[in-house]
Design a protein around this motif. Structure first.
Motif, PDB file in Angstrom:
ATOM      1  N   ARG A  68      -8.678 -31.892  34.402  1.00 13.63           N
ATOM      2  CA  ARG A  68      -9.951 -31.257  34.857  1.00 13.63           C
ATOM      3  C   ARG A  68     -10.954 -31.321  33.794  1.00 13.63           C
ATOM      4  O   ARG A  68     -12.083 -31.529  33.994  1.00 13.63           O
ATOM      5  N   GLN A  69     -10.528 -30.682  32.769  1.00 12.75           N
ATOM      6  CA  GLN A  69     -11.904 -30.414  31.624  1.00 12.75           C
ATOM      7  C   GLN A  69     -12.169 -31.698  30.921  1.00 12.75           C
ATOM      8  O   GLN A  69     -13.318 -31.725  30.999  1.00 12.75           O
ATOM      9  N   LYS A  72     -14.628 -33.181  33.403  1.00 16.15           N
ATOM     10  CA  LYS A  72     -16.071 -32.713  33.278  1.00 16.15           C
ATOM     11  C   LYS A  72     -16.536 -32.931  32.055  1.00 16.15           C
ATOM     12  O   LYS A  72     -17.828 -33.223  32.140  1.00 16.15           O
ATOM     13  N   LEU A  76     -20.271 -34.767  31.741  1.00  9.87           N
ATOM     14  CA  LEU A  76     -21.088 -34.359  31.049  1.00  9.87           C
ATOM     15  C   LEU A  76     -21.562 -35.328  30.315  1.00  9.87           C
ATOM     16  O   LEU A  76     -22.976 -35.385  30.126  1.00  9.87           O
ATOM     17  N   SER A 168     -26.974 -31.693  33.694  1.00 12.06           N
ATOM     18  CA  SER A 168     -26.115 -31.510  32.553  1.00 12.06           C
ATOM     19  C   SER A 168     -26.270 -30.036  31.948  1.00 12.06           C
ATOM     20  O   SER A 168     -25.258 -29.705  31.513  1.00 12.06           O
ATOM     21  N   LEU A 171     -23.832 -28.103  34.318  1.00 12.51           N
ATOM     22  CA  LEU A 171     -22.320 -28.557  34.198  1.00 12.51           C
ATOM     23  C   LEU A 171     -21.996 -27.933  32.900  1.00 12.51           C
ATOM     24  O   LEU A 171     -20.842 -27.786  32.640  1.00 12.51           O
ATOM     25  N   ASN A 174     -20.975 -24.717  32.927  1.00 12.99           N
ATOM     26  CA  ASN A 174     -19.953 -24.617  33.580  1.00 12.99           C
ATOM     27  C   ASN A 174     -18.667 -24.817  32.629  1.00 12.99           C
ATOM     28  O   ASN A 174     -17.452 -24.256  32.580  1.00 12.99           O
ATOM     29  N   VAL A 175     -18.854 -26.168  31.814  1.00 11.80           N
ATOM     30  CA  VAL A 175     -17.833 -26.507  30.762  1.00 11.80           C
ATOM     31  C   VAL A 175     -17.308 -25.460  30.106  1.00 11.80           C
ATOM     32  O   VAL A 175     -16.239 -25.039  29.501  1.00 11.80           O
ATOM     33  N   CYS A 178     -15.435 -22.509  31.125  1.00 12.65           N
ATOM     34  CA  CYS A 178     -13.909 -22.950  31.563  1.00 12.65           C
ATOM     35  C   CYS A 178     -13.388 -23.154  30.298  1.00 12.65           C
ATOM     36  O   CYS A 178     -12.022 -23.256  30.316  1.00 12.65           O
TER      37      CYS A 178
END
Length: 179
Positions: A68-69, A72, A76, A168, A171, A174-175, A178
């Protein structure tokens, strides 16, 4: 050299590079197509950054990333480097630098809207006042609208660029949360 001096010097180098960016891009655009120019710029920059990513401490962090990372991070990269930078170079080939710069200054407004929609963040009163002041200034720059007719394609490209830049940013935040 102490950390403060080193940080200040790094900030000055980054500021210099950013401040010369539009000038260098504008000089190169007559001989290199915009999207090719953007791709070459970031392709050539990646080997310069690769040694930092390959440090042992960073390699262990990279190995810890889950699927998932990675998705992302890939998303990005596509949004920020392909869409945002591609539209910026294309916009600079179609519009004056001042117009592109002003258009990019709409990014925080779109970030606030996206953050409100997707992160449930509410803008403060000061932010709303700032938005009104900025839009008023932008209208003064762009008015009368009759002069914009020849720049519709460039402005459309830059609207896409602003949206992708803001996307971006949200996002990327968010990245970072996480990781």
């Amino acid at each position: 050299m102490n950390k403060h001096v080193m940080s200040t010097l790094q900030a000055l180098v980054v500021t210099f590079l950013w401040s010369t960016s539009f000038l260098i891009i504008k000089k190169g655009l007559p001989t290199i197509p915009p999207v090719t120019f953007a791709g070459l710029r970031y392709f050539l920059a990646s080997p310069c950054l690769l040694p930092f990513a390959l440090r042992p401490s960073h390699r262990s962090e990279i190995r810890k990333l889950n699927k998932r990372q990675w998705i992302k991070l890939l998303l990005l990269g596509l949004i920020y480097y392909v869409l945002t930078q591609g539209t910026q170079f294309l916009g600079l080939s179609l519009l004056p630098s001042a117009t592109v710069s002003l258009m990019l200054n709409f990014t925080p407004i779109v970030v606030i809207a996206l953050s409100a929609a997707f992160l449930n963040e509410k803008p403060s009163g000061r932010q709303l006042v700032g938005i009104v002041l900025f839009i008023s200034g932008a209208l003064l720059y762009f008015l009368p609208l009759s002069e914009i007719g020849s720049q519709v394609i460039g402005l459309t490209v830059m609207v896409l660029g602003v949206i992708s830049n803001a996307t971006s940013s949200v996002l990327g935040r968010n990245v970072n949360q996480c990781l």
